[in-house]
Write a protein that holds these residues in place. Structure first.
Motif, mmCIF file in Angstrom:
data_model
loop_
_atom_site.group_PDB
_atom_site.id
_atom_site.type_symbol
_atom_site.label_atom_id
_atom_site.label_comp_id
_atom_site.label_asym_id
_atom_site.label_seq_id
_atom_site.Cartn_x
_atom_site.Cartn_y
_atom_site.Cartn_z
ATOM 1 N N GLU A 1 22.460 58.247 -12.279
ATOM 2 C CA GLU A 1 21.667 59.173 -11.448
ATOM 3 C C GLU A 1 20.230 59.173 -11.933
ATOM 4 O O GLU A 1 19.973 59.023 -13.133
ATOM 5 C CB GLU A 1 22.270 60.574 -11.561
ATOM 6 N N ALA B 1 22.058 56.860 -7.863
ATOM 7 C CA ALA B 1 22.042 58.083 -7.063
ATOM 8 C C ALA B 1 20.735 58.820 -7.305
ATOM 9 O O ALA B 1 20.418 59.194 -8.441
ATOM 10 C CB ALA B 1 23.220 58.975 -7.446
ATOM 11 N N THR C 1 26.157 56.697 -0.369
ATOM 12 C CA THR C 1 27.064 57.659 -0.988
ATOM 13 C C THR C 1 26.357 58.985 -1.173
ATOM 14 O O THR C 1 25.177 59.021 -1.540
ATOM 15 C CB THR C 1 27.565 57.142 -2.349
ATOM 16 N N TRP D 1 22.344 62.414 -4.892
ATOM 17 C CA TRP D 1 23.072 63.382 -5.721
ATOM 18 C C TRP D 1 22.500 64.767 -5.451
ATOM 19 O O TRP D 1 21.289 64.956 -5.450
ATOM 20 C CB TRP D 1 22.888 63.024 -7.190
ATOM 21 N N TRP E 1 26.744 62.243 -3.519
ATOM 22 C CA TRP E 1 27.395 62.743 -4.729
ATOM 23 C C TRP E 1 27.348 64.264 -4.744
ATOM 24 O O TRP E 1 26.280 64.854 -4.616
ATOM 25 C CB TRP E 1 26.697 62.196 -5.966
ATOM 26 N N ALA F 1 31.468 61.380 -3.147
ATOM 27 C CA ALA F 1 32.050 61.317 -4.487
ATOM 28 C C ALA F 1 31.691 62.585 -5.249
ATOM 29 O O ALA F 1 30.586 63.119 -5.089
ATOM 30 C CB ALA F 1 31.531 60.088 -5.240
ATOM 31 N N THR F 2 32.596 63.072 -6.068
ATOM 32 C CA THR F 2 32.273 64.227 -6.909
ATOM 33 C C THR F 2 31.605 63.747 -8.186
ATOM 34 O O THR F 2 32.055 62.810 -8.817
ATOM 35 C CB THR F 2 33.529 65.045 -7.245
ATOM 36 N N GLY F 3 30.540 64.473 -8.532
ATOM 37 C CA GLY F 3 29.775 64.071 -9.707
ATOM 38 C C GLY F 3 29.408 65.241 -10.599
ATOM 39 O O GLY F 3 28.225 65.473 -10.755
ATOM 40 N N HIS G 1 29.800 57.042 -14.049
ATOM 41 C CA HIS G 1 28.696 57.735 -13.381
ATOM 42 C C HIS G 1 27.907 58.517 -14.443
ATOM 43 O O HIS G 1 28.143 59.704 -14.652
ATOM 44 C CB HIS G 1 29.253 58.670 -12.308
#
Length: 281
Positions: free
Chosen positions: A178, A258, A34, A13, A36, A61-63, A150
């Motif tokens: 996260e 993440a 992944t 992330w 983020w 991925a958007t976080g 998430h």
């Protein structure tokens, strides 16, 4: 389509403003599943496309995308464009942000539901999106209307509880929390790095409230956070401690975790973490 397994067990992330093609290639090379994109990236999702263009297999991925910042139709157009260019490698994470930062944030659950309705109508279905979620009602919505949840800045006790809420709504929904990690030769320095970063987050009621509900006492937030709190939400100072922190969430029911590496050399820290996780072997 990205399945829950497609995320891999471990991801990275990082805020959108600190991301670029070189960082993405480094994360992919290290074996994380992944990447983020945090910090509510712009509605055209240009940074997402840049990262996907620079890599070959990693999921991005958007976080998260803040629903109060960009309307659902424009986000859907961006998501369709990216899916067409990089099929099966993008997941749209959305969330309702924080009351302190968004004065017009009212009835967030209803707003999220309405946003999801538009995404449905615009062709961005459940298997291409997920939700930032801390509370039970949002976790339930995440299970029912998306790949899953998430959560950000949580503890393993929350992960254990969230697993139960998700499974009650839809068994098999993704749970991808996260965890911040700080790798340093000096634990006090590592804690100082984490405290500086966490100062803003400890002023946001949704995060503080969630931590309180899952065992963090009021006194732990004094003076930037007690050592015990800092160590719990920002595992430090060794790669081994970071691995233990990540695995604590997996043991509590997470499917994926993440890691957000704090400090001056995030890729160097992630390299040590990947080695300790045997991702690079």
């Amino acid at each position: 389509m990205v399945s829950t397994a497609g995320f891999g067990t471990y991801g990275v992330w990082r805020g959108a403003a600190a991301l670029d093609a070189d960082f993405a290639r480094g994360v992919e090379r290290l074996g994380f599943g992944t990447l983020w994109v945090g910090g509510s990236p712009g509605g055209d999702l240009g940074i997402v496309e840049e990262l996907l263009d620079a890599t070959e297999r990693i999921v991005v991925a958007t976080g998260i995308v803040n629903i109060w910042k960009d309307d659902a139709r424009s986000i859907a157009r961006s998501a369709r464009r990216i899916e067409e260019r990089h099929p099966g490698r993008f997941v749209l994470g959305i969330g309702s942000g924080h009351r302190e930062a968004t004065p017009h944030r009212v009835r967030p659950l209803a707003a999220l539901t309405a946003y999801l309705d538009v995404l449905d109508a615009e062709g961005v279905g459940r298997d291409r999106r997920l939700l930032a979620a801390l509370g039970d009602r949002t976790l339930t919505l995440a299970a029912e209307r998306s790949l899953g949840a998430h959560p950000y800045l949580t503890v393993p006790a929350h992960t254990r509880h969230a697993r139960g809420v998700l499974d009650a709504a839809r068994p098999g929904a993704l749970l991808a929390p996260e965890l911040k990690v700080v790798i340093s030769d000096d634990q006090e320095h590592a804690r100082a790095v984490a405290r500086r970063y966490l100062r803003r987050y400890f002023s946001l009621e949704n995060y503080v409230g969630a931590l309180r509900r899952f065992g963090v006492g009021e006194a732990a937030f004094a003076d930037g956070g007690s050592d015990e709190l800092i160590d719990l939400v920002a595992a430090n100072p060794t790669a081994g401690a970071a691995v233990a922190g990540l695995r604590a969430h997996l043991d509590a029911g997470a499917d994926h975790v993440a890691a957000q590496a704090l400090g001056d050399d995030p890729l160097g820290a992630l390299e040590q973490l990947a080695e300790a996780l045997t991702l690079t072997r």
